[in-house]
Design a protein around this motif. Structure first.
Motif, PDB file in Angstrom:
ATOM      1  N   LYS A   5      -9.166   0.084  -7.132  1.00 53.78           N
ATOM      2  CA  LYS A   5      -9.550   0.481  -5.778  1.00 53.78           C
ATOM      3  C   LYS A   5     -10.752   1.324  -5.616  1.00 53.78           C
ATOM      4  O   LYS A   5     -10.914   2.171  -6.234  1.00 53.78           O
ATOM      5  CB  LYS A   5      -8.152   1.391  -5.290  1.00 53.78           C
ATOM      6  CG  LYS A   5      -8.244   1.667  -3.700  1.00 53.78           C
ATOM      7  CD  LYS A   5      -7.422   2.670  -3.308  1.00 53.78           C
ATOM      8  CE  LYS A   5      -7.681   3.002  -1.833  1.00 53.78           C
ATOM      9  NZ  LYS A   5      -6.552   3.947  -1.380  1.00 53.78           N
ATOM     10  N   ASP A  23       0.810   2.415   3.858  1.00 57.97           N
ATOM     11  CA  ASP A  23       0.144   3.667   3.225  1.00 57.97           C
ATOM     12  C   ASP A  23       1.368   4.526   2.974  1.00 57.97           C
ATOM     13  O   ASP A  23       1.354   5.784   3.423  1.00 57.97           O
ATOM     14  CB  ASP A  23      -0.605   4.101   4.086  1.00 57.97           C
ATOM     15  CG  ASP A  23      -1.750   5.102   3.400  1.00 57.97           C
ATOM     16  OD1 ASP A  23      -1.630   5.353   2.313  1.00 57.97           O
ATOM     17  OD2 ASP A  23      -2.939   5.091   4.250  1.00 57.97           O
ATOM     18  N   HIS A  42       0.962  -1.281  -0.069  1.00 62.05           N
ATOM     19  CA  HIS A  42      -0.059  -0.033  -0.049  1.00 62.05           C
ATOM     20  C   HIS A  42       0.984   1.132   0.045  1.00 62.05           C
ATOM     21  O   HIS A  42       1.481   1.675   1.024  1.00 62.05           O
ATOM     22  CB  HIS A  42      -0.967  -0.147   1.197  1.00 62.05           C
ATOM     23  CG  HIS A  42      -2.044   1.041   1.122  1.00 62.05           C
ATOM     24  ND1 HIS A  42      -3.509   0.866   1.448  1.00 62.05           N
ATOM     25  CD2 HIS A  42      -1.890   2.663   0.605  1.00 62.05           C
ATOM     26  CE1 HIS A  42      -3.933   2.057   1.451  1.00 62.05           C
ATOM     27  NE2 HIS A  42      -3.102   2.978   0.840  1.00 62.05           N
ATOM     28  N   HIS A  71      -6.655  -0.816   5.757  1.00 64.48           N
ATOM     29  CA  HIS A  71      -6.832   0.028   7.030  1.00 64.48           C
ATOM     30  C   HIS A  71      -7.617  -0.874   8.175  1.00 64.48           C
ATOM     31  O   HIS A  71      -7.062  -1.565   8.659  1.00 64.48           O
ATOM     32  CB  HIS A  71      -7.521   1.191   6.571  1.00 64.48           C
ATOM     33  CG  HIS A  71      -6.809   2.163   5.584  1.00 64.48           C
ATOM     34  ND1 HIS A  71      -5.458   2.384   5.774  1.00 64.48           N
ATOM     35  CD2 HIS A  71      -7.510   2.647   4.444  1.00 64.48           C
ATOM     36  CE1 HIS A  71      -5.249   3.251   4.632  1.00 64.48           C
ATOM     37  NE2 HIS A  71      -6.356   3.295   3.878  1.00 64.48           N
ATOM     38  N   HIS A 119       1.556   5.294  -2.124  1.00 63.67           N
ATOM     39  CA  HIS A 119       1.328   6.467  -2.904  1.00 63.67           C
ATOM     40  C   HIS A 119       2.685   7.009  -3.371  1.00 63.67           C
ATOM     41  O   HIS A 119       3.192   7.966  -2.648  1.00 63.67           O
ATOM     42  CB  HIS A 119       0.414   7.328  -2.114  1.00 63.67           C
ATOM     43  CG  HIS A 119      -0.817   6.760  -1.580  1.00 63.67           C
ATOM     44  ND1 HIS A 119      -2.047   6.501  -2.465  1.00 63.67           N
ATOM     45  CD2 HIS A 119      -1.248   6.415  -0.599  1.00 63.67           C
ATOM     46  CE1 HIS A 119      -2.835   5.990  -1.842  1.00 63.67           C
ATOM     47  NE2 HIS A 119      -2.464   5.698  -0.744  1.00 63.67           N
TER      48      HIS A 119
HETATM   49 ZN   LIG Z   1      -3.590   4.879   0.859  1.00 67.17          ZN
END
Ligand SMILES: [Zn+2]
Length: 448
Positions: free
Chosen positions: A203, A353, A75, A292, A77
């Motif tokens: 997603k 994340d 995960h 999450h 970005h």
């Molecule tokens: Zn994310």
């Protein structure tokens, strides 16, 4: 002693401490043959312990190091940098696409040198479909970086995942951060748009804090707060946010449709879900992964549904750890919930994340999973083979994350034995991706 027959350019990597994700254990005296033309492993074999190795000039000797398959961050970005440097709103609204792309280029290089040979990149956060082109730049050899599987824009229902501002009459222009779609035919079209844009992964947001403007928080310096807002957190664990709670963005039939449409196109599905209700609905729909899931799942069927449908949970512990204030009790709740899920038999993948905290610090997720009480071998599995499964397994078009003929030669070596010192996870001395060396003796090599 017998001489090995090699094709002209095949080389061999020798190890004496190799983590095997399939066996979930460390194995001794193992050698791996690699074809540099294809970037694939051609043979894996155990040497006799007293075997005297003949090291050819192009062989690589990793004996004395702890060798792992290249790591997968499930995960990430690439277009985000640490929220401690600039909040997401400033990054999405104020940074130019040029700056964001240059940052993404740097992030890719940093991640690769930290041992991360695969990124599962879950949304551009306002950069439209630009992730596709960063992925392709890596694949075309223009920049060094992990192998990227990307989602382009995320799917959310109308008004579900947007940058909000009170001045809608001539206020600052803000980019859209999701591709909105509603209703069964609408979400089907949404999945089709994402696939057409080049997405590897679909997603969607199963829930989000979508009522931002109901009790708006001050959005600019000098903006007065409203009087007597509901508490930001409440409940025994302090997880629920009454001021702007996580609320469902889709109904069950919409989630079912997105999963069905994606799977018909051989694309895995990742669902952002914070509340137990959203986790359960997305798991029921048969998503590949849940992202999450921090709100308490006790007394709900959320974990049972994940287990029943073989859904992988990516708990993104690292981003919560990075965002929560010091001493916040929610930290220990999240760690406990991850351990409970592990004990219960829910599959885990490591994804932090990353981006919300710095790229290159990806290992934080593994460290926190260990802190939660998940055994080392299981954490390494979550950061390798299960990461591949989270990318869609064979649907992703590539095998990586374990040792077998036909797998990508993605190889990381740690300076130190991770079984005795988990700090070794931060001492990545050697990185190979697709049979090409990017780091040797702790130094970057072959950068373009
Ligand atoms: Zn994310």
């Amino acid at each position: 002693m017998s001489l090995k027959l090699k094709t002209r350019d095949t080389f061999t990597i020798h190890t004496d401490c190799l983590f095997d994700p399939k066996q979930k254990k460390f194995v001794k005296d193992t050698s791996i043959d690699v074809n540099p033309t294809t970037g694939l492993i051609t043979k894996v074999y155990q040497r006799e312990t007293d075997y005297e190795i003949v090291i050819a000039s192009n062989d690589i000797d990793l004996r004395g190091k702890c060798v792992l398959p290249g790591l997968v961050d499930a995960h990430t970005h690439i277009f985000l940098h640490s929220y401690k440097e600039a909040s997401s709103i400033y990054q999405m609204r104020d940074e130019s696409i040029i700056e964001r792309t240059i940052r993404a280029t740097n992030h890719c290089r940093t991640a690769l040198l930290a041992g991360y040979t695969t990124y599962r990149d879950l949304g551009t956060e306002g950069a439209q479909d630009a992730d596709v082109h960063v992925r392709d730049a890596v694949n075309r050899g223009l920049i060094p970086g992990p192998r990227i599987f990307c989602a382009t824009e995320c799917l959310a229902s109308s008004g579900g995942y947007e940058v909000r501002q009170e001045n809608v009459i001539g206020g600052t222009f803000t980019p859209r951060i999701s591709d909105p779609c509603d209703g069964v035919p609408g979400v089907r079209a949404g999945v089709r748009r994402r696939l057409a844009a080049g997405a590897d992964i679909i997603k969607f947001y199963a829930d989000y804090r979508k009522r931002t403007l109901r009790f708006p928080a001050p959005a600019y310096p000098g903006c007065p707060d409203i009087h007597f807002p509901p508490p930001e957190t409440s409940g025994p664990s302090g997880i629920y946010n009454q001021r702007n709670p996580n609320l469902l963005l889709f109904r069950q039939d919409e989630m079912d449709e997105m999963v069905q449409e994606a799977k018909a196109a051989r694309a895995p599905v990742a669902a952002h879900a914070q509340s137990a209700e959203a986790v359960m609905m997305a798991a029921r729909a048969g998503v590949t992964t849940i992202e999450h899931g921090p709100e308490p799942m006790d007394g709900t069927d959320a974990m049972a549904m994940m287990k029943k449908n073989g859904v992988i949970w990516v708990p993104t512990i690292a981003v919560f750890d990075s965002e929560l204030p010091p001493g916040d009790e929610r930290r220990s709740h999240i760690l406990k919930q991850v351990k409970t899920a592990y004990d219960y038999g829910v599959k885990l993948a490591c994804g932090g994340d990353t981006g919300a905290f710095p790229h290159g610090e990806n290992v934080r997720e593994m460290e926190l999973m260990l802190k939660a009480g998940v055994p080392l071998e299981e954490v390494l599995l979550a950061a390798t083979l299960t990461g591949w499964e989270a990318c869609g397994g064979d649907w992703c078009g590539k095998r990586f994350g374990w040792w077998e003929e036909g797998c990508a030669a993605d190889i990381v070596a740690l300076d130190g034995d991770v079984r005795e010192d988990v700090g070794a996870l931060r001492r990545v001395g050697f990185v190979m991706k697709d049979g090409r060396v990017w780091k040797r003796e702790g130094v970057a090599v072959g950068m373009v």
